[in-house]
Design a protein around this motif. Structure first.
Motif, short mmCIF file in Angstrom:
data_model
loop_
_atom_site.label_atom_id
_atom_site.label_comp_id
_atom_site.label_asym_id
_atom_site.label_seq_id
_atom_site.Cartn_x
_atom_site.Cartn_y
_atom_site.Cartn_z
N UNK A 135 0.82 -1.22 0.00
CA UNK A 135 0.00 0.00 0.00
C UNK A 135 0.85 1.27 0.00
N UNK A 136 2.05 1.17 0.54
CA UNK A 136 2.94 2.33 0.61
C UNK A 136 3.78 2.51 -0.67
N UNK A 137 3.66 1.58 -1.60
CA UNK A 137 4.49 1.62 -2.81
C UNK A 137 3.85 2.54 -3.85
N UNK A 138 3.85 3.82 -3.53
CA UNK A 138 3.21 4.85 -4.36
C UNK A 138 4.27 5.81 -4.89
N UNK A 139 4.01 6.35 -6.07
CA UNK A 139 4.90 7.37 -6.63
C UNK A 139 5.06 8.51 -5.63
N UNK A 140 6.29 8.89 -5.34
CA UNK A 140 6.57 9.98 -4.41
C UNK A 140 6.83 9.54 -2.99
N UNK A 141 6.37 8.34 -2.62
CA UNK A 141 6.69 7.79 -1.30
C UNK A 141 8.14 7.33 -1.28
N UNK A 142 8.60 6.94 -0.10
CA UNK A 142 9.98 6.48 0.05
C UNK A 142 10.01 5.04 0.55
N UNK A 143 11.16 4.39 0.32
CA UNK A 143 11.28 2.99 0.75
C UNK A 143 11.10 2.85 2.26
N UNK A 144 11.49 3.87 3.02
CA UNK A 144 11.29 3.82 4.47
C UNK A 144 9.83 3.74 4.86
N UNK A 145 8.94 4.29 4.03
CA UNK A 145 7.50 4.20 4.31
C UNK A 145 7.03 2.75 4.25
N UNK A 146 7.60 1.99 3.33
CA UNK A 146 7.26 0.57 3.23
C UNK A 146 7.74 -0.18 4.47
N UNK A 147 9.02 0.00 4.81
CA UNK A 147 9.58 -0.69 5.96
C UNK A 147 8.88 -0.32 7.25
N UNK A 148 8.56 0.95 7.41
CA UNK A 148 7.90 1.42 8.64
C UNK A 148 6.52 0.79 8.79
N UNK A 149 5.76 0.73 7.71
CA UNK A 149 4.42 0.13 7.76
C UNK A 149 4.48 -1.33 8.16
N UNK A 150 5.46 -2.04 7.61
CA UNK A 150 5.61 -3.46 7.93
C UNK A 150 6.04 -3.65 9.38
N UNK A 151 7.07 -2.94 9.80
CA UNK A 151 7.62 -3.12 11.14
C UNK A 151 6.60 -2.78 12.23
N UNK A 152 5.93 -1.65 12.08
CA UNK A 152 5.00 -1.24 13.15
C UNK A 152 3.85 -2.22 13.29
N UNK A 153 3.35 -2.73 12.18
CA UNK A 153 2.26 -3.71 12.26
C UNK A 153 2.74 -5.02 12.88
N UNK A 154 3.85 -5.54 12.39
CA UNK A 154 4.36 -6.84 12.87
C UNK A 154 4.67 -6.78 14.36
N UNK A 155 5.36 -5.74 14.80
CA UNK A 155 5.74 -5.65 16.21
C UNK A 155 4.54 -5.43 17.11
N UNK A 156 3.52 -4.73 16.61
CA UNK A 156 2.29 -4.55 17.39
C UNK A 156 1.57 -5.88 17.62
N UNK A 157 1.81 -6.84 16.73
CA UNK A 157 1.23 -8.17 16.86
C UNK A 157 2.09 -9.11 17.69
N UNK A 158 3.23 -8.62 18.19
CA UNK A 158 4.08 -9.42 19.05
C UNK A 158 5.12 -10.25 18.34
N UNK A 159 5.30 -10.01 17.04
CA UNK A 159 6.29 -10.73 16.26
C UNK A 159 7.48 -9.82 15.95
N UNK A 160 8.45 -10.34 15.22
CA UNK A 160 9.63 -9.55 14.86
C UNK A 160 9.91 -9.66 13.37
N UNK A 161 10.52 -8.62 12.82
CA UNK A 161 10.87 -8.57 11.40
C UNK A 161 12.36 -8.88 11.24
#
Length: 254
Positions: A135-161
């Motif tokens: 969802x973050x893979x949009x023109x003008x976004x940055x690669x960090x937006x992708x990583x941040x979306x993944x990390x925050x969701x995964x860690x909120x669920x108690x898992x690790x990336x």
């Protein structure tokens, strides 16, 4: 150097991705208790070749197989073996296809036989993390937006990336710039541009994110022996949003 793909190149990679997704769909029925990961390797290679494709991983940086097959605590790059699969095993099958010059790369996860709540939940979280990254893979976004979306969701669920393996551009070879992590800060990293084709492939562990490398120099396992899961798509960055090349409309169903 980051390459921007033409419509013709994207069309070729879409055709390749469709074949790759078709292989994965057929693996749903093929993967059963009692077969080996080597049986999966043979099935995949034969399917690709009989449909006019090339198993592009063979020979890449010295790799010898059409597939990477990682089981349970194996994070990625597992060699296909004579190891017999048993009910409840979590199997990740990663492959690349070259079809008439179009390259595709995707990993799907499978449960052998009867699953468990632990495996089901890990698979669900990992797949959701992938799509949140997409969802973050949009023109003008940055690669960090992708990583941040993944990390925050995964860690909120108690898992690790997993942090040792990264996403990448693809085409004309399997690994191209940009290379980027599945964790990090929003607003940081390389800016996404129309015509870029990338993979997103989060690897999510039940326990600690750290890994250990096996003596063969390819296979990676979780340091603490916990389960690990991976899903991956290849996608194009377009003005209309991310275009998944390796799904055949299978989002949310595999």
């Amino acid at each position: 150097m980051i390459t921007l793909k033409s419509k013709r190149e994207i069309d070729l990679m879409t055709q390749s991705g469709s074949l790759l997704a078709d292989v994965h769909i057929h693996l749903r029925d093929f993967i059963q208790p009692g077969i080996t990961s080597w049986d999966i390797e043979v099935f995949v290679r034969n399917y690709i070749e009989t449909h006019g494709g090339i198993a592009a991983q063979i020979g890449f940086e010295g790799y010898e197989y059409a597939t990477c097959i990682s089981i349970n605590d194996e994070i990625c790059h597992g060699f296909p073996k004579k190891q017999v699969l048993k009910s409840g095993d979590l199997v990740k099958v990663d492959m690349c296809i070259d079809l008439k010059g179009g390259i595709s790369d995707s990993c799907w996860a499978y449960v052998v036989g009867t699953s468990t709540p632990e495996v089901d939940n890990l698979m669900e979280v990992t797949k959701k993390a992938l799509y949140l990254g997409i969802e973050q893979a949009q023109v003008g976004k940055r690669t960090g937006d992708i990583g941040h979306a993944i990390q925050t969701y995964v860690e909120a669920k108690g898992y690790s990336v997993v942090r040792d393996f990264i996403a990448h551009g693809i085409g004309p070879s399997i690994h191209e710039e940009p290379f980027f992590a599945h964790y990090g800060e929003a607003g940081k990293g390389i800016r996404l541009r129309e015509g870029m084709i990338i993979t997103i492939e989060p690897m999510v562990n039940v326990g600690d994110w750290r890994m250990k490398m096996m003596p063969n120099g390819w296979e990676a396992k979780t340091l603490d022996g916990s389960l690990s899961c991976q899903y991956e798509h290849s996608l194009a960055i377009t003005k209309d949003g991310p275009l998944i090349l390796t799904s055949q409309g299978e989002e949310g169903t595999y």
